[in-house]
Design a protein around this motif. Sequence first.
Motif, PDB file in Angstrom:
ATOM      1  N   THR A 125      -5.530   1.399  -3.316  1.00  0.00           N
ATOM      2  CA  THR A 125      -4.750   2.148  -2.328  1.00  0.00           C
ATOM      3  C   THR A 125      -4.658   3.623  -2.700  1.00  0.00           C
ATOM      4  N   GLN A 129      -8.147   5.321  -2.372  1.00  0.00           N
ATOM      5  CA  GLN A 129      -8.483   5.541  -0.967  1.00  0.00           C
ATOM      6  C   GLN A 129      -7.645   6.655  -0.357  1.00  0.00           C
ATOM      7  N   HIS A 130      -6.365   6.726  -0.730  1.00  0.00           N
ATOM      8  CA  HIS A 130      -5.491   7.797  -0.241  1.00  0.00           C
ATOM      9  C   HIS A 130      -6.005   9.163  -0.672  1.00  0.00           C
ATOM     10  N   GLU A 131      -6.388   9.281  -1.930  1.00  0.00           N
ATOM     11  CA  GLU A 131      -6.901  10.567  -2.440  1.00  0.00           C
ATOM     12  C   GLU A 131      -8.233  10.913  -1.785  1.00  0.00           C
ATOM     13  N   ILE A 169       1.461   4.236  -3.061  1.00  0.00           N
ATOM     14  CA  ILE A 169       1.305   5.683  -2.913  1.00  0.00           C
ATOM     15  C   ILE A 169       2.611   6.387  -3.223  1.00  0.00           C
ATOM     16  N   SER A 198       0.819  -1.207   0.000  1.00  0.00           N
ATOM     17  CA  SER A 198       0.000   0.000   0.000  1.00  0.00           C
ATOM     18  C   SER A 198       0.850   1.254   0.000  1.00  0.00           C
ATOM     19  N   GLU A 199       1.803   1.335   0.935  1.00  0.00           N
ATOM     20  CA  GLU A 199       2.640   2.523   1.016  1.00  0.00           C
ATOM     21  C   GLU A 199       3.514   2.661  -0.220  1.00  0.00           C
ATOM     22  N   ARG A 245      -9.137  10.103   1.268  1.00  0.00           N
ATOM     23  CA  ARG A 245      -8.824  10.571   2.616  1.00  0.00           C
ATOM     24  C   ARG A 245      -8.329  12.010   2.594  1.00  0.00           C
ATOM     25  N   GLU A 246      -7.530  12.353   1.558  1.00  0.00           N
ATOM     26  CA  GLU A 246      -7.050  13.728   1.433  1.00  0.00           C
ATOM     27  C   GLU A 246      -8.201  14.697   1.196  1.00  0.00           C
TER      28      GLU A 246
END
Length: 445
Positions: free
Chosen positions: A231, A234-236, A6, A2-3, A238-239
């Motif tokens: 991933t 979902q990261h975007e 990103i 996941s990391e 959350r931002e």
Amino acid sequence: MSEQSIAAYAAHPDGTASGPLASAIDKVKWRILPLFVIMFIANYIDRVNIGFVRSHLATDLGIGSAAFGLGAGLFFIGYAIFEVPSNILLQKFGAKAWLTRIMLTWGVVATAMAFVHNETSFYALRFLLGVAEAGFFPGVVYYFTQWLPNSERGKAMAIFLSGSAIASILSGPISGALLQIEGGGLHGWQWMFIIEGLASVALCFVVWYRLDSTPKDAKWLSDAERDSLATVIQHEQRERQASKPVHVSSWSLLKDPQILLFCFIYFAIQLTIYGATFWLPSIIKKMGHFNDFQVGLFNSIPWIISIVAMYVFASLATRYKRQQAWVAATLIIAAAGMFASTTGGPVFAFVAICFAGIGFKAASSLFWPIPQAYLDARIAAAVIALINSIGNLGGFFAPATFGYLEQKTGSIQGGLYALAVASVIAAGLVFLARTSGKKAIAVSD
């Protein structure tokens, strides 16, 4: 993983993906974009095909000009009323189920148009068609947010919107050809509605088969592709949530004079586009003894010209800047063409509308960078939806007014004058539109 996904995505300043993420994005685009373009073409044809049957409805059912114009416009009332509820239900049931439902119901209602028998049934079905289609466009936009990273979404939207341009060209020849069908106790206009409507019904099964609601449901992606894409998305998300988007009412937004100005300008543009869309086939029929297929071919010409002009003006505006001046120039061209169409016979009117087409389609595409540059990012989506909703009401007022004028005066000249005046006023007001300044104007409301 996941990391790493990103980090790999963020490492490219232009947002270019690599590895499993790049592979996943390519697969998504090849799987869904062609389908969405086809859906948009079907959507547009089912929306505007009544423009080709006005004379048939008058002859076979006695539906006059005023009734036709009102019925053509009622679609947009149903669409506007039910767009927000449809968006809410889309998020509840998922994009796959809701987009399939939208296609199925609009296909059924479009097919049922074949069995219109009086003004009341005509009004009801046109309104229901708007209700059925409500949420389609924002549903596709929402789908993109679930499947594509920010850097890919703009390109995907450009491809999707090309469906409207393609449909403008194809709707005339396709509808004109289907109007030639006679048999089974049905008229050509009935066969047109049945075939075009059932095509949308058939397409909904393809939609159900091809679409998945989220990347985690996509069996056609590898585990690495699915994980990388999910991933980053979902990261975007959350931002975006961390940025605390501002929720404001439409009334609060309309307190800003700039937003009111944007709404009027876009409304004026849409008036001209839908005035031409619904009444151009009638003007073409006055040019000579053409069959329905020939009318459809002629109907494509202004749209081909307008689409070419749209890309030419977009290139010029990119190169020489001054967005307001380019919007004003295209609106003046549209106004000149619409005014000129009232000064000669049907052939001259058609040529004049072809000239107007250089302006009104280009104005539509050149307009959007202005409010996008002005708006605070936290309210941009809400304001753009508001501008689009009010602008699309031009799809109600233009045909309804044209129909009333033709029935009362025997001519649509008054409507063409009104379109020219509206475009000139909008051309002047666009210089008052700002692209920077009080960018958070509505946030404090």
